[in-house]
Design a protein around this motif. Structure first.
Motif, PDB file in Angstrom:
ATOM      1  N   LEU A  47     -38.529  -1.276   7.071  1.00 53.77           N
ATOM      2  CA  LEU A  47     -38.738  -0.617   8.246  1.00 53.77           C
ATOM      3  C   LEU A  47     -39.253  -1.306   9.566  1.00 53.77           C
ATOM      4  CD1 LEU A  47     -39.572   2.942   7.122  1.00 53.77           C
ATOM      5  CD2 LEU A  47     -37.719   2.144   7.783  1.00 53.77           C
ATOM      6  N   ASP A  48     -40.791  -2.055   9.283  1.00 55.85           N
ATOM      7  CA  ASP A  48     -41.197  -2.998  10.299  1.00 55.85           C
ATOM      8  C   ASP A  48     -39.876  -4.619  10.458  1.00 55.85           C
ATOM      9  OD1 ASP A  48     -42.891  -1.026   9.686  1.00 55.85           O
ATOM     10  OD2 ASP A  48     -44.240  -2.022   8.532  1.00 55.85           O
ATOM     11  N   PRO A  51     -35.988  -3.113  13.648  1.00 51.30           N
ATOM     12  CA  PRO A  51     -35.803  -2.414  14.860  1.00 51.30           C
ATOM     13  C   PRO A  51     -34.786  -1.338  14.836  1.00 51.30           C
ATOM     14  CG  PRO A  51     -36.050  -4.013  16.086  1.00 51.30           C
ATOM     15  CD  PRO A  51     -36.081  -4.419  14.357  1.00 51.30           C
ATOM     16  N   THR A  54     -31.555   2.698  10.720  1.00 51.51           N
ATOM     17  CA  THR A  54     -30.847   3.827  11.191  1.00 51.51           C
ATOM     18  C   THR A  54     -31.094   4.196  10.079  1.00 51.51           C
ATOM     19  OG1 THR A  54     -29.788   3.806  13.383  1.00 51.51           O
ATOM     20  CG2 THR A  54     -29.772   5.801  11.970  1.00 51.51           C
ATOM     21  N   THR A  59     -35.854   6.824  10.609  1.00 53.52           N
ATOM     22  CA  THR A  59     -36.725   6.505  11.526  1.00 53.52           C
ATOM     23  C   THR A  59     -35.283   7.398  12.563  1.00 53.52           C
ATOM     24  OG1 THR A  59     -34.144   4.625  10.709  1.00 53.52           O
ATOM     25  CG2 THR A  59     -35.991   3.936  10.694  1.00 53.52           C
ATOM     26  N   SER A  60     -34.925   8.664  12.016  1.00 49.69           N
ATOM     27  CA  SER A  60     -34.284   9.618  12.540  1.00 49.69           C
ATOM     28  C   SER A  60     -35.032  11.021  12.351  1.00 49.69           C
ATOM     29  CB  SER A  60     -32.674   9.490  12.776  1.00 49.69           C
ATOM     30  OG  SER A  60     -32.212  10.457  11.457  1.00 49.69           O
ATOM     31  N   ARG A  69     -33.876   9.684  17.588  1.00 48.23           N
ATOM     32  CA  ARG A  69     -34.352   7.832  17.075  1.00 48.23           C
ATOM     33  C   ARG A  69     -36.018   7.829  16.692  1.00 48.23           C
ATOM     34  NH1 ARG A  69     -32.021   4.941  13.858  1.00 48.23           N
ATOM     35  NH2 ARG A  69     -33.320   2.394  14.827  1.00 48.23           N
ATOM     36  N   TYR A  70     -36.622   7.186  16.081  1.00 44.53           N
ATOM     37  CA  TYR A  70     -38.297   6.915  15.603  1.00 44.53           C
ATOM     38  C   TYR A  70     -38.518   5.744  15.245  1.00 44.53           C
ATOM     39  CZ  TYR A  70     -38.537  12.218  15.546  1.00 44.53           C
ATOM     40  OH  TYR A  70     -38.235  13.181  15.659  1.00 44.53           O
ATOM     41  N   THR A  71     -39.002   5.115  16.175  1.00 41.68           N
ATOM     42  CA  THR A  71     -39.999   3.728  16.042  1.00 41.68           C
ATOM     43  C   THR A  71     -41.431   3.814  15.459  1.00 41.68           C
ATOM     44  OG1 THR A  71     -40.143   3.148  17.675  1.00 41.68           O
ATOM     45  CG2 THR A  71     -38.284   2.830  16.537  1.00 41.68           C
ATOM     46  N   ARG A  75     -42.163   7.652  14.171  1.00 37.99           N
ATOM     47  CA  ARG A  75     -41.990   7.285  12.751  1.00 37.99           C
ATOM     48  C   ARG A  75     -43.069   7.450  11.444  1.00 37.99           C
ATOM     49  NH1 ARG A  75     -41.108   1.688  11.471  1.00 37.99           N
ATOM     50  NH2 ARG A  75     -42.947   1.250  10.088  1.00 37.99           N
ATOM     51  N   GLU A 165     -43.585   7.365   5.486  1.00 41.91           N
ATOM     52  CA  GLU A 165     -42.513   7.130   5.742  1.00 41.91           C
ATOM     53  C   GLU A 165     -40.903   7.503   4.279  1.00 41.91           C
ATOM     54  OE1 GLU A 165     -44.223   4.299   8.711  1.00 41.91           O
ATOM     55  OE2 GLU A 165     -44.655   4.336   6.851  1.00 41.91           O
TER      56      GLU A 165
END
Length: 190
Positions: A47-48, A51, A54, A59-60, A69-71, A75, A165
């Motif tokens: 995840l890290d 970027p 998906t 991440t969604s 989208r989430y970052t 996230r 997460e």
């Protein structure tokens, strides 16, 4: 003495009976802890470092929000939302042994790291077997699949645990109810 689980092969029909029917507790052993920690670390690293990746619900958003989208911090904030909405079933409840069996079966995806769940949360799920579980409706299921069976069993835990997460998804996704019902029927037929 609690039953120790270290790998999927430890989830046998005999162990199911000990946990679901006889009320034995469960703890996750050192091998399971190591596998979960390794998988979790690899998942967070992914995840890290990517970027563009998906992963639905991680991440969604969910459902109609899947295109969101989430970052980073967004996230992590999204991950802390407990799965409340599926806990809506009604009607006659399944026997307590079925609820215990569902929790036991849920551990199958945890012990070898396949769910990439935090080891502390997996321990907390196993500890649910040390107390009285929420009732699970055997009828009145008005939504999507097995999340309706899992949600009442884990929503209190999810509301009081610092979810990371993918943790909420790992708690409710999969097919532990079907597995538990098949195991319960096999034991009842004996």
């Amino acid at each position: 003495m609690p039953l120790e689980l270290n790998r999927r092969a430890d989830l046998t029909l005999g162990h199911y009976q000990q946990v679901a029917w006889d009320g034995q507790g469960v703890r996750l052993g050192a091998a399971a802890q190591a596998a979960m920690a390794k998988a979790r670390s690899a998942f967070i690293h992914l995840l890290d470092t990517d970027p563009e990746i998906t992963i639905y619900g991680v991440t969604s958003g969910y459902g109609q929000h899947a295109n969101k989208r989430y970052t980073g911090d967004a996230r992590r904030a999204h991950a802390q939302r407990p799965p409340r909405s599926p806990a809506v079933a009604f009607g006659e409840t399944a026997p307590e042994r079925v609820a215990r069996g569902i929790i036991f079966a849920r551990l199958a995806n945890f012990v070898e790291g396949h769910a990439a769940i935090t080891p502390a949360l997996a321990d907390a799920v196993a500890e649910l077997l040390d107390g009285k579980l929420a009732p699970v409706s055997i009828e009145g299921q008005g939504g999507a699949g097995e999340i309706l069976w899992m949600a009442p069993l884990i929503v209190d835990l999810a509301e009081n645990f610092p979810l990371g997460e993918k943790d909420a998804l790992s708690l409710i996704n999969g097919s532990p109810a079907a597995s538990a019902l098949i195991a319960d029927a096999a034991i009842a037929m004996r």
